[in-house]
Design an enzyme around this catalytic site. Structure first.
Site, PDB file in Angstrom:
ATOM      1  N   HIS A 119       0.883  -1.171   0.000  1.00 40.68           N
ATOM      2  CA  HIS A 119       0.000   0.000   0.000  1.00 40.68           C
ATOM      3  C   HIS A 119       0.922   1.222   0.000  1.00 40.68           C
ATOM      4  O   HIS A 119       2.014   1.167   0.564  1.00 40.68           O
ATOM      5  CB  HIS A 119      -0.836  -0.046   1.279  1.00 40.68           C
ATOM      6  N   ASP A 198       3.227  -4.266   7.858  1.00 40.46           N
ATOM      7  CA  ASP A 198       1.947  -3.582   7.689  1.00 40.46           C
ATOM      8  C   ASP A 198       0.871  -4.665   7.774  1.00 40.46           C
ATOM      9  O   ASP A 198       0.707  -5.457   6.851  1.00 40.46           O
ATOM     10  CB  ASP A 198       1.923  -2.883   6.323  1.00 40.46           C
ATOM     11  N   GLN A 201      -4.372  -5.326   6.732  1.00 36.21           N
ATOM     12  CA  GLN A 201      -5.323  -6.275   6.138  1.00 36.21           C
ATOM     13  C   GLN A 201      -5.212  -7.660   6.778  1.00 36.21           C
ATOM     14  O   GLN A 201      -5.845  -8.604   6.305  1.00 36.21           O
ATOM     15  CB  GLN A 201      -5.076  -6.394   4.626  1.00 36.21           C
ATOM     16  N   LYS A 224     -10.643  -0.811  10.082  1.00 32.77           N
ATOM     17  CA  LYS A 224     -10.772  -1.965   9.195  1.00 32.77           C
ATOM     18  C   LYS A 224     -11.160  -3.226   9.956  1.00 32.77           C
ATOM     19  O   LYS A 224     -11.312  -4.293   9.385  1.00 32.77           O
ATOM     20  CB  LYS A 224      -9.452  -2.203   8.449  1.00 32.77           C
ATOM     21  N   CYS A 365      -4.615   2.347  -3.837  1.00 33.71           N
ATOM     22  CA  CYS A 365      -3.406   2.854  -3.163  1.00 33.71           C
ATOM     23  C   CYS A 365      -2.241   1.890  -3.356  1.00 33.71           C
ATOM     24  O   CYS A 365      -1.404   1.739  -2.462  1.00 33.71           O
ATOM     25  CB  CYS A 365      -3.631   3.103  -1.679  1.00 33.71           C
TER      26      CYS A 365
END
Lengths: 407, 118
Positions: A119, A198, A201, A224, A365
């Site tokens: 991202h 990261d 997700q 999220k 993104c």
């Protein structure tokens, strides 16, 4: 077994918009009633600033705020609450690292390794830092099956590589990278490499254990994972956090201020300048409790089932449609990105929108990934615990309408 | 109301005024990097009047239809009239309503045209 029809009842938006087919949880998730109620509870019954008030309301707010930190500690298996920092979102967590850690340790000629499927928030900060410092960004590419080229890590990582930052689950391909193995191998090449994950997700969709992964830092967002907007989390090893300077200066992060010098608080407060998103942090713990009650393994399985079903029907019923990403990724989350040769993704999303189906169209993104795949944009459908098989059916019907309308 | 009205679909599928102008007065390329839309537009101007305008491009149905409808409309108009064209005029030409995320697709050809007239 997870029953999405029962789960839907916990989300007020489905009562207000019964026809809603929400397939964009990768962008942001919907919120269950208990999270919304918790926000209201703060504003209606103990609305006060944290830490500073010597009165009951402030003490209650502080307790509720810090309780969330403890819940996050056990949720991601951190060692202590000193390792959990609240930020505004994943982007801010990663920028905090870039400014407080990257600025300190990156010198001219140093390298940072990242991946082509990042991202922008885990790509641009590092790219810009290296432009400023005169270093090199090594970008791990895709292998021929469409996953990360992790078998040739030595092509990207050397003793010069100070930081490896990579995504756990791609927000476009849905593929989950083998973080634990990649980190082990990276540390074999360079034992002092700092690893940043990261997990925006990943944390909402699967069990994440920071100690098991073996990373040094991990970032994710509340919004999220059924929580409120405006809150991110940064987890880091305490020894590393202790050595880092603050990111932002201001209220709540100092222990002493004099005209000529200032002493800062210890982590995590050192990194939380100013009044934070109090209500949102407080309500985040209800989201974590909800996810744990349903069960992350159950959620993961449910999403995989929906994604496999969607991929099968897309493949069977549309000749001119291509699903991107590894075809047989065993470890794939509930994200399916695709494109039609003939139709622009924005037209596809617009026609779906007229049928109350929410999907994302664009580069999500992740422009470097789209460039690598030679695509300008894709359509992305993503699934979460409240999605049903009939949501997928509606998507497929909607796509048939797209073919009929645009011919 | 769907934005994919017959007129829009017709212009998107069979755009008018495509191609190049041999000796254009001016030529321009505009991009919308987020959608990957790209329009190249040529104009031929004589005595402050648009004699011909042609475009080539890739993009969504809305940007293609908008380019086609706009290029049809501008022929014969004076530079002065076209320079003062607004977002609202462009939407009148399309006869549809677009949300904030989609309007930039429709405005890209107008951006091209106005750059040509500078």
């Amino acid at each position: 077994m997870l029953n999405p029809d029962t789960i839907k009842k916990d989300f007020p938006i489905f009562k207000n918009i019964p026809e809603l087919i929400y397939l964009d949880s990768t962008a942001t998730s919907l919120k269950p009633k208990i999270v919304i109620d918790k926000l209201r509870e703060y504003y209606e019954t103990y609305s006060a600033n944290i830490y500073r008030g010597i009165y009951h309301l402030s003490e209650r707010a502080t307790e509720e705020y810090e309780k969330t930190r403890e819940i996050i500690v056990s949720f991601i298996h951190a060692k202590s609450s000193e390792e959990v920092i609240f930020t505004r979102n994943t982007s801010e967590s990663l920028n905090l690292l870039c400014y407080s850690l990257g600025e300190e340790i990156i010198k001219k000629g140093d390298e940072i390794a990242t991946t082509i499927m990042e991202h922008h928030s885990n790509f641009v900060p590092w790219q810009q830092l290296l432009i400023k410092k005169g270093g090199k960004l090594a970008v791990i590419k895709l292998d021929k099956d469409g996953g990360l080229d992790v078998l040739h890590l030595e092509k990207y990582i050397s003793k010069k590589t100070k930081i490896l930052c990579l995504t756990y689950v791609s927000n476009v391909l849905g593929v989950a990278n083998e973080i634990k193995k990649i980190i082990q191998n990276a540390k074999k090449i360079n034992p002092s490499i700092i690893t940043i994950v990261d997990a925006a997700q990943a944390v909402p969709h699967r069990k994440v254990d920071v100690q098991d992964l073996g990373c040094d830092f991990l970032a994710f967002s509340s919004h999220k994972m059924l929580g409120p907007t405006g809150v991110g989390v940064l987890w880091g090893r305490k020894t590393l956090l202790d050595a880092m300077p603050p990111f932002l200066y201001g209220g709540e992060m100092i222990s002493e201020v004099h005209v000529r010098n200032t002493k800062f608080k210890e982590t995590p407060h050192k990194f939380e300048a100013g009044t934070p998103a109090i209500a949102e942090v407080i309500a985040l713990k209800e989201a974590v409790r909800y996810l744990e009650k349903v069960g992350l393994k159950e959620i993961e399985n449910h999403e995989q089932k929906l994604a496999s079903y969607a991929i099968k029907r897309l493949g069977d019923e549309f000749k001119n449609l291509h699903v991107i990403g590894p075809k047989n990724a065993e470890n794939k989350g509930g994200i399916v990105s695709f494109y039609f040769k003939k139709y622009h993704p924005h037209d596809v999303a617009q026609i779906l929108s007229e049928k109350n189906i929410c999907v994302r169209a664009g580069n999500h993104c992740a422009m470097p990934l789209h460039e690598e795949l030679n695509l300008t944009a894709t359509v992305r459908a993503s699934f979460y615990l409240y999605n049903t098989q009939s949501d997928v059916d509606a998507l497929i019907d909607g796509l048939h309408d797209v073919s009929r309308i645009l011919k | 109301m769907t934005i994919y009205q017959e007129v829009i679909l017709d212009h998107a599928e069979n755009p008018r005024n495509t191609g190049n102008i041999q000796n254009p007065t001016n030529t321009v390329i505009v991009y919308n990097p987020l959608c990957g839309d790209k329009i190249k537009m040529d104009v031929l101007i004589k005595k402050d009047r648009v004699i011909d305008v042609r475009f080539q491009g890739q993009g969504c149905a809305i940007s293609k239809a908008a380019s086609s409808l706009l290029t049809d409309w501008v022929k014969g108009k004076t530079k002065e009239v076209l320079k003062n064209m607004t977002k609202k005029d462009m939407m009148k030409l399309l006869k549809i309503e677009l949300g904030p995320n989609r309007i930039k697709c429709a405005l890209l050809p107008l951006e091209a045209l106005q750059k040509l007239l500078i």
